[in-house]
Design a protein around this motif. Sequence first.
Motif, short mmCIF file in Angstrom:
data_model
loop_
_atom_site.label_atom_id
_atom_site.label_comp_id
_atom_site.label_asym_id
_atom_site.label_seq_id
_atom_site.Cartn_x
_atom_site.Cartn_y
_atom_site.Cartn_z
N CYS A 76 31.51 34.36 43.34
CA CYS A 76 30.38 33.94 44.79
C CYS A 76 31.77 32.66 44.90
O CYS A 76 32.64 32.29 44.10
CB CYS A 76 29.22 34.16 44.12
SG CYS A 76 28.91 31.60 45.26
N CYS A 79 29.81 29.06 44.11
CA CYS A 79 30.38 28.99 43.13
C CYS A 79 30.70 29.87 42.03
O CYS A 79 30.63 29.46 40.73
CB CYS A 79 28.93 28.43 42.43
SG CYS A 79 27.48 29.67 41.57
N GLU A 81 29.94 32.44 40.11
CA GLU A 81 29.53 33.38 39.81
C GLU A 81 29.84 34.66 39.63
O GLU A 81 29.64 34.84 40.62
CB GLU A 81 27.70 33.37 40.04
CG GLU A 81 26.61 34.00 39.66
CD GLU A 81 26.56 33.42 38.13
OE1 GLU A 81 26.59 32.01 37.79
OE2 GLU A 81 25.40 34.70 37.47
N CYS A 119 24.04 34.85 46.14
CA CYS A 119 24.63 35.13 45.20
C CYS A 119 22.74 34.60 44.72
O CYS A 119 22.11 33.86 44.76
CB CYS A 119 25.22 33.60 44.88
SG CYS A 119 25.48 32.84 43.78
N CYS A 122 23.21 30.58 42.97
CA CYS A 122 23.31 28.88 44.17
C CYS A 122 22.50 29.23 46.02
O CYS A 122 22.78 28.60 46.45
CB CYS A 122 24.24 28.37 44.45
SG CYS A 122 25.69 29.52 45.49
ZN LIG Z 1 26.91 31.55 43.82
#
Ligand SMILES: [Zn+2]
Length: 363
Positions: A76, A79, A81, A119, A122
Amino acid sequence: MNYEHFQPKNYTQNNKTISTQKNIFLVNMNKEEEWNYSELLQKWIRKTLTTKWKNWNQGKVAIIVNKKWYSSGVICKSCGEIPQCKNCSVSISYHKLESGEKIGLCHICKSQYNLPTHCKSCNGDVVQEYGQGIQQVAERCEQNFKTKTAIIETKTANSPKKIEKIKTAINECPIVVATSLLNTPIQNIPFDLVVFLDADIGLNIPDYNANKHNFHFLYDTFVNHSTKNFIVQTRNPYQESIRYACKLDYQGFIAFDNEFKKQHNYPPFADLAIIMYKDEIEQKLFNKVDTLYKELLYLKEKYQMKDLEIYSTPPLIYKIFGKYRYNIILKGQKTRDFMDIVYSKLNLQKKGFKIDRMAESIV
Ligand SMILES: [Zn+2]
Ligand SMILES: [Zn+2]
């Protein structure tokens, strides 16, 4: 210049000196603008593909990428991820089907997933694939160099019939993209140029034999192939396993590797044993490992095994098939003697511990 040119004149095999003529170009990818294809590599591929060569219509290039499938995972952009498999602590890799559709796949338990559009953490909608696998490299080559490619990996080369089929494909394709399977040459198929897209890949594994494996990944390919020209791309151009391989200096590497293992007390200079425990319940795992760790420290003290190192650490992949795992590592000159004591005092197998008395890897 972003590269060094090595021209080793000989190498040793079974105590014999063998003369050779190799051109090995080591490219420093930190200085390159394109993430995966250095300027030198692009130039060489174009040159090789336009050169008429022996019986072939065109020159042939082999690109070794030690990563299966299409990409290593998605990340992502907001963030950071990286989605992981629900059963295993590894990122979900992506595989491209013949239909062109991409599916997510865990390379351990083979669970399937969809390619995410946003994602989960987030809700950001910029998720990008990272880590070029063999399928993606082949696709990029077809686009960039306007040519057909063949892929050599276990799936396409695991039977004599399939190998024959691959040979036909190779005859028609100027660029061959392969995993480390191509360390061993294919009979009667010589290449004009062999490329390592990322020579650091084996060094990312935190193991005491990582250098050795990485050295052989490169060195064996240089020596086994009759090819004269090699391009090695790396972000670690001063790393010893890579440099010794490019110089075809086997003795030099062994001396370096032995010194490293001696200094850090790794086999063959000491013995290594690993006791592993796995459990679906993380807390139970911690309790079990912690109790055993204390028992081992007590025995070490009691039997005065002063220079024995004992420590606990998770393995490279913490969770596999839904089970968490933890290692206790024992390292030192007297590991074997100590393990005999451990066997007689603690009933490890009955308690569910798995023991590797002569471990060759700490991951
Ligand atoms: Zn994210
Ligand atoms: Zn999995």
